[in-house]
Motif scaffolding. Sequence first.
Motif, PDB file in Angstrom:
ATOM      1  N   ARG A  18       0.588  -1.231  -0.123  1.00 22.26           N
ATOM      2  CA  ARG A  18       0.123  -0.044  -0.043  1.00 22.26           C
ATOM      3  C   ARG A  18       0.807   1.295   0.054  1.00 22.26           C
ATOM      4  NH1 ARG A  18      -5.077  -0.107   0.692  1.00 22.26           N
ATOM      5  NH2 ARG A  18      -6.215  -2.156   1.214  1.00 22.26           N
ATOM      6  N   THR A  19       0.188   2.245  -0.577  1.00 22.52           N
ATOM      7  CA  THR A  19       0.896   3.723  -0.664  1.00 22.52           C
ATOM      8  C   THR A  19       0.282   4.486   0.509  1.00 22.52           C
ATOM      9  OG1 THR A  19       1.446   3.385  -2.898  1.00 22.52           O
ATOM     10  CG2 THR A  19       1.522   5.481  -2.046  1.00 22.52           C
ATOM     11  N   ASP A  20       1.128   5.198   1.405  1.00 25.98           N
ATOM     12  CA  ASP A  20       0.652   5.732   2.534  1.00 25.98           C
ATOM     13  C   ASP A  20       0.353   7.318   1.853  1.00 25.98           C
ATOM     14  OD1 ASP A  20      -0.151   7.182   4.597  1.00 25.98           O
ATOM     15  OD2 ASP A  20       1.835   6.364   5.768  1.00 25.98           O
ATOM     16  N   GLY A  21      -0.890   7.525   1.369  1.00 24.25           N
ATOM     17  CA  GLY A  21      -1.435   8.780   1.047  1.00 24.25           C
ATOM     18  C   GLY A  21      -1.745   9.800   1.994  1.00 24.25           C
ATOM     19  N   SER A  22      -2.012   9.435   3.223  1.00 21.56           N
ATOM     20  CA  SER A  22      -2.094  10.295   4.276  1.00 21.56           C
ATOM     21  C   SER A  22      -0.756  11.066   4.395  1.00 21.56           C
ATOM     22  CB  SER A  22      -2.716   9.787   5.528  1.00 21.56           C
ATOM     23  OG  SER A  22      -1.856   8.861   5.888  1.00 21.56           O
ATOM     24  N   ARG A  23       0.202  10.368   4.452  1.00 19.74           N
ATOM     25  CA  ARG A  23       1.609  10.801   4.831  1.00 19.74           C
ATOM     26  C   ARG A  23       1.980  11.842   3.703  1.00 19.74           C
ATOM     27  NH1 ARG A  23       6.411   6.928   4.831  1.00 19.74           N
ATOM     28  NH2 ARG A  23       7.676   8.291   3.663  1.00 19.74           N
ATOM     29  N   ARG A  24       1.570  11.337   2.471  1.00 16.94           N
ATOM     30  CA  ARG A  24       1.876  12.203   1.423  1.00 16.94           C
ATOM     31  C   ARG A  24       1.194  13.402   1.446  1.00 16.94           C
ATOM     32  NH1 ARG A  24       1.727   8.755  -3.906  1.00 16.94           N
ATOM     33  NH2 ARG A  24       3.852   8.276  -3.561  1.00 16.94           N
ATOM     34  N   THR A  84      -2.624   9.790  -6.901  1.00 15.60           N
ATOM     35  CA  THR A  84      -2.474   8.229  -6.488  1.00 15.60           C
ATOM     36  C   THR A  84      -2.992   8.036  -5.206  1.00 15.60           C
ATOM     37  OG1 THR A  84      -0.350   9.313  -5.459  1.00 15.60           O
ATOM     38  CG2 THR A  84      -0.208   8.354  -7.679  1.00 15.60           C
ATOM     39  N   ARG A  85      -4.241   8.529  -4.737  1.00 12.80           N
ATOM     40  CA  ARG A  85      -4.781   8.146  -3.964  1.00 12.80           C
ATOM     41  C   ARG A  85      -5.446   6.752  -3.779  1.00 12.80           C
ATOM     42  NH1 ARG A  85      -8.072  11.152  -6.657  1.00 12.80           N
ATOM     43  NH2 ARG A  85     -10.339  10.324  -7.264  1.00 12.80           N
ATOM     44  N   HIS A  98      -2.543  -3.193 -10.222  1.00 11.72           N
ATOM     45  CA  HIS A  98      -2.054  -1.876  -9.439  1.00 11.72           C
ATOM     46  C   HIS A  98      -3.239  -1.093  -9.354  1.00 11.72           C
ATOM     47  CE1 HIS A  98      -0.742   2.546 -10.642  1.00 11.72           C
ATOM     48  NE2 HIS A  98      -0.590   2.486  -9.395  1.00 11.72           N
ATOM     49  N   ARG A  99      -3.774  -0.803  -8.345  1.00 11.82           N
ATOM     50  CA  ARG A  99      -5.055  -0.094  -7.735  1.00 11.82           C
ATOM     51  C   ARG A  99      -4.677   1.297  -7.604  1.00 11.82           C
ATOM     52  NH1 ARG A  99      -7.196  -2.811  -3.227  1.00 11.82           N
ATOM     53  NH2 ARG A  99      -5.215  -3.792  -2.515  1.00 11.82           N
ATOM     54  N   VAL A 100      -5.596   2.067  -8.056  1.00 12.09           N
ATOM     55  CA  VAL A 100      -5.684   3.654  -7.776  1.00 12.09           C
ATOM     56  C   VAL A 100      -7.012   4.179  -7.711  1.00 12.09           C
ATOM     57  CG1 VAL A 100      -4.834   5.957  -8.534  1.00 12.09           C
ATOM     58  CG2 VAL A 100      -3.247   3.943  -8.773  1.00 12.09           C
ATOM     59  N   ALA A 101      -7.659   4.600  -6.667  1.00 13.93           N
ATOM     60  CA  ALA A 101      -8.580   5.310  -6.570  1.00 13.93           C
ATOM     61  C   ALA A 101      -9.954   4.700  -7.077  1.00 13.93           C
ATOM     62  CB  ALA A 101      -8.561   6.880  -7.316  1.00 13.93           C
TER      63      ALA A 101
END
Length: 179
Positions: A18-24, A84-85, A98-101
């Motif tokens: 997972r990508t940490d969108g909240s950190r971004r 990239t949320r 690859h999952r995005v939004a």
Amino acid sequence: MRRTEAARELGGFVREHRTDGSRRLRLAGALLVTGVVGLAFGVPVTIASIGTTDGAPELAGLLLGVGLVGLGLGIWRLTQALRTREQCFDVHERGLTHRVAGTATLIPWSGIERIGSASAEDGRPLAEARGMGFGFAIELRDARKIRVDTFTEDARELAATIHRAVSLGEFPQGRGRRP
């Protein structure tokens, strides 16, 4: 969006990254605040320093520079965070999802040209916190690139998995399976 029937075409599920969108987003907010504060102090100091040569022009330049750089980087990170949320990479035996939004793209190992543009460990202070500690691009055969940075958990492991599968033919094994 959870793993779908279409994703099962890629074989057994191995793991997700997972990508940490909240950190971004937090980083974008901090950069934007820094930019606004720099400009809020820099503009009046610039106006007040017109016609002087005693250190004020240097201070004005520093404040305006910090403000403009902060604003520029903040807008870049905010745009990246919105684009990239909810980003996630699901590793399967025969490829990636690859999952995005809420949308998912299936990428079989054969659809990946290579791992490109990998950056080595960035030794600058707070590089990891800024998302610049490590990064790479997944170069697809259709000429698209998917960029991955340290906001994605275990980015190094993801890069190694893709490299082993695409370059060495060593495919990951799904849960409960042994080679």
